[in-house]
Design an enzyme around this catalytic site. Structure first.
Site, short mmCIF file in Angstrom:
data_model
loop_
_atom_site.label_atom_id
_atom_site.label_comp_id
_atom_site.label_asym_id
_atom_site.label_seq_id
_atom_site.Cartn_x
_atom_site.Cartn_y
_atom_site.Cartn_z
N SER A 37 40.02 43.37 35.59
CA SER A 37 41.44 43.67 35.80
C SER A 37 41.67 45.16 36.08
O SER A 37 42.58 45.52 36.84
CB SER A 37 42.25 43.22 34.59
OG SER A 37 41.77 43.84 33.41
N GLY A 102 30.43 42.73 31.04
CA GLY A 102 30.15 41.32 31.32
C GLY A 102 31.21 40.37 30.83
O GLY A 102 31.06 39.16 30.92
N GLU A 110 26.88 43.63 38.72
CA GLU A 110 27.38 44.97 38.38
C GLU A 110 26.21 45.92 38.15
O GLU A 110 26.21 47.06 38.63
CB GLU A 110 28.26 44.90 37.13
CG GLU A 110 29.58 44.18 37.39
CD GLU A 110 30.41 43.94 36.16
OE1 GLU A 110 31.61 43.66 36.31
OE2 GLU A 110 29.88 44.01 35.03
C1 5RP Z 1 33.18 42.20 34.21
C2 5RP Z 1 33.13 43.47 33.45
C3 5RP Z 1 34.40 44.25 33.36
O1 5RP Z 1 34.19 45.52 33.84
C4 5RP Z 1 34.84 44.30 31.93
O2 5RP Z 1 34.91 42.97 31.42
C5 5RP Z 1 36.20 44.98 31.78
O3 5RP Z 1 37.18 44.19 32.37
P1 5RP Z 1 38.71 44.56 32.33
O4 5RP Z 1 38.90 45.75 33.20
O5 5RP Z 1 39.41 43.32 32.85
O6 5RP Z 1 39.08 44.84 30.90
O7 5RP Z 1 32.15 43.89 32.93
O8 5RP Z 1 31.96 41.51 34.13
#
Ligand code: 5RP
EC number: 5.3.1.6
Length: 230
Positions: A37, A102, A110
């Site tokens: 997000s 993750g 990533e």
């Molecule tokens: C996705 C990730 C994201 O970077 C992590 O979950 C953070 O997400 P958000 O910005 O929605 O808090 O590692 O695999």
């Protein structure tokens, strides 16, 4: 260093750090783009300067779709020898720039894109800053037939691993694998922990990003964006 002062909602903090990350995009160069997000806010901001970059390497199907929908060219990671910068969020980040990632199940791609980049710019709201990694359930992408064996390894470490579910069935990642979420760990030595878990048979990727740690974190705080260098 902290810029600006006001009171922000979590969504506004994400937008603020997403916008601030534009300063790290090198004109004329391909940018590495994470998932989540917070990164969605960055992608929206990136669209405003899309004419200045040849494109992006994406870390997930979801980010690829968003980039393309906004008219940003997406290149395959195999077409790119290196990147100057990779911009992504985190579920946790400690005082050394080590992260847990993750939560969006995109950790393997990533880490692949992060490994291409000279600099990892982490964008996160202040709730992600921790002293010791491990409160957020640690995501581990696994080959399904090894899930029980890997869960037992974590049990021996004091952790409790559960398969991540979606709509009543194990979630399937962009790579066709499953995710174990591991609770109850305190990851005091992230480099050694990442190396150990990654060599267990059936582990695709562990969501500790220590070997691919952040170089910079743009942290959204109630006072504004704080820049942390590691
Ligand atoms: C996705 C990730 C994201 O970077 C992590 O979950 C953070 O997400 P958000 O910005 O929605 O808090 O590692 O695999």
């Amino acid at each position: 260093m902290t810029t600006s002062a006001a009171s922000f909602s979590q969504d506004e903090l994400k937008a603020l750090v997403g916008q601030a990350a534009l300063a790290y995009v090198v004109p004329g160069e391909i940018v590495g783009v994470g998932t989540g997000s917070t990164v969605n806010k960055f992608i929206d901001a990136l669209a405003t300067i899309k004419d200045q970059i040849p494109g992006a390497v994406s870390s997930s199907v979801a980010s690829t779709e968003r980039l393309k929908a906004l008219g940003i060219n997406v290149l395959d990671a195999n077409e790119v020898a290196s990147l100057s910068v990779y911009i992504d969020g985190a579920d946790e980040i400690d005082g050394r720039g080590y992260m847990v990632k993750g939560g969006g199940a995109a950790l393997t791609r990533e880490k692949i894109v992060a490994a291409l980049a000279e600099r990892f710019v982490c964008i996160a709201d202040a709730s992600k800053r921790v002293e010791v990694l491990g409160d957020f359930p640690l995501p581990v992408e696994v080959i399904p037939m090894a899930a029980a064996q890997i869960a037992n390894h974590f049990k021996a470490m004091g952790g409790r691993a559960e398969i991540r579910m979606k709509d009543g069935a194990p979630l399937v990642t962009d790579n066709g694998q499953h995710i174990l979420d591991v609770r109850g760990l305190k990851i005091a030595e992230p480099l050694a922990f990442e190396s150990e878990v990654n060599q267990w048979p059936g582990v695709v990727t562990v969501g500790v990003f220590a070997h691919q740690k952040a170089s910079v974190c743009l942290l959204g705080t109630p006072e504004g964006v704080q820049t942390l260098n590691y």
